[in-house]
Design a protein around this motif. Structure first.
Motif: not given
Length: 440
Positions: A311-313, A361-362, A389-390, A398-400
């Motif tokens: 998440l930080a990256h 995810l981000e 990638d996104w 897909s995110a869920a």
């Protein structure tokens, strides 16, 4: 790198893969030793220090780790008849002419590794004052040189190692325990080899490159104690074989000899760090530079929970894309280190896969991220890591599913379904994780 054509969907993906490949290749033992070691007559030069081989009656190669077989093979090739024999234990065996290579298991030790470790100790103990011992110490040596101490069984060591890994203990915590369950770790190999000259050839897979942490420091003084090992067990409230706690308690009470500490005599030991995370980072950065990207190394010491660092990256990628900080795009930000996973589910995966999946995810839509373990095996899986990638996520459904996969520690099947796994096979080296974040 297997299935490269499928992974390299765009020019940006191609650059990330080029960076990952260059980083791994730069840390391969045959390449590292070609740069670090030279032999002229009887004069052997290693990173600036000269050893006169005429001063020794015997030259041995002893040690263990994921890269130990490749290092032994490279030494055998470069030194030829100057090498009189030796034994190394690895999970990536190679054929050598003069050094015996024993195959053991990683990350949980097995009987073959224990038997090989005992033979390494026997050869070290038999070494005399005019013996030169090349101690090959590489990442993975903690599990590959188990050599249980005292009355402990391999099962005791195996169960303890597995419990610490599953609990998400940091590598220095794991090693503090393993040193005090071993007859080789924590400086005991160097002590066994005295008065021989011990020349350590190290490939680091630990943050900070502490000689006492790489492979649990078989040839380095041990700053930890039996009390420290007991504190780690208490910190994670682990249920372990009673023999393990009894062994550590006996040591804390002074009934067993402590590992050689900072005040012990290590005057017969020389130490050469031949490769580490920067070996891979520098090579990867050079590729990105040549491709026309602004580059920066975020840190060679990234650690902590894999998904949190992922998440930080992703946040770094967002900042680069939105504000041009810390670099104006197109940019490549690199990092090394070693993250961990606290296992709560029943799925399969590894730290780099969890790192990449959480980042995916981000990630903004102009970013590509590759994360691999340089040894080619991420956790207990057959993949080195992942390239995301996104579009790896793509939509809400897909995110869920990705969040469910993370909750079950099941990053591997999710990423496999999306063609995002990076597979290299065993690479013959081990200098920790390598991550390449590209923002167009």
């Amino acid at each position: 790198m297997r299935d490269r054509d499928g992974l390299a969907r765009t020019a940006a993906h191609e650059v990330v893969l080029d960076c990952l490949e260059a980083g791994i290749e730069a840390a391969r033992p045959e390449r590292v030793l070609a740069d670090a070691l030279s032999l002229s007559g009887d004069q052997l030069r290693i990173t600036g220090e000269v050893y006169d081989l005429r001063s020794y009656d015997e030259v041995l190669v002893l040690g263990g780790g994921k890269a130990a077989g490749q290092v032994a093979g490279a030494l055998d090739d470069r030194l030829g008849d100057a090498v009189d024999g030796g034994i190394v234990v690895t999970d990536d065996p190679v054929d050598t002419e003069r050094v015996e290579v024993v195959e053991g298991s990683h990350p949980v030790p097995d009987e073959a590794g224990a038997a090989g470790a005992r033979r390494v100790r026997e050869r070290a103990t038999a070494a005399g004052e005019r013996t030169l011992v090349f101690a090959v110490i590489t990442g993975g040596g903690s599990a590959l040189l188990p050599a249980p101490a005292g009355d402990l069984s391999l099962g005791d060591v195996r169960e303890t190692t597995a419990a610490l890994l599953e609990a998400g203990a940091a590598i220095d915590e794991i090693n503090a325990v393993r040193k005090h369950l071993s007859a080789l770790k924590g400086g005991r190999l160097a002590a066994a080899a005295a008065p021989a000259t011990v020349v350590t050839l190290a490939f680091s897979d630990v943050v900070g490159d502490d000689p006492g942490v790489i492979a649990s420091g078989p040839t380095a003084p041990d700053p930890t104690t039996f009390d420290d090992a007991l504190a780690v067990l208490d910190r994670y409230d682990l249920g372990l074989p009673p023999e393990v706690r009894a062994h550590l308690q006996a040591g804390a009470a002074g009934d067993r000899a402590e590992t050689p500490g900072p005040d012990a005599d290590f005057s017969h030991v020389r130490y050469h760090l031949l490769a580490d995370a920067w070996t891979a980072l520098d090579a990867a950065r050079a590729v990105a530079d040549d491709a026309g990207y602004e580059t920066a190394v975020l840190s060679s010491r990234i650690r902590g929970e894999a998904r949190e660092q992922g998440l930080a990256h992703a946040a770094v990628a967002e900042e680069v894309a939105a504000t041009g900080n810390p670099l104006e795009p197109p940019a490549v930000v690199l990092s090394g280190g070693e993250t961990t996973v606290t296992v709560r589910g029943d799925g399969s995966g590894g730290p780099n896969q969890e790192f990449a999946l959480r980042a995916a995810l981000e990630l903004p839509d102009d970013a590509v991220l590759g994360a691999v373990d340089t040894d080619g095996r991420d956790g207990g899986t057959g993949a080195a890591g992942a390239l995301v990638d996104w579009e790896t996520i793509g939509d809400a459904a897909s995110a869920a599913a990705a969040r469910d996969a993370l909750a079950d520690n099941a990053a591997e099947p999710f990423l496999a379904d999306r063609g995002a796994l990076v597979r290299t096979g065993r690479t013959g080296t081990n200098v920790n994780d390598l991550r390449v974040l590209l923002v167009e």
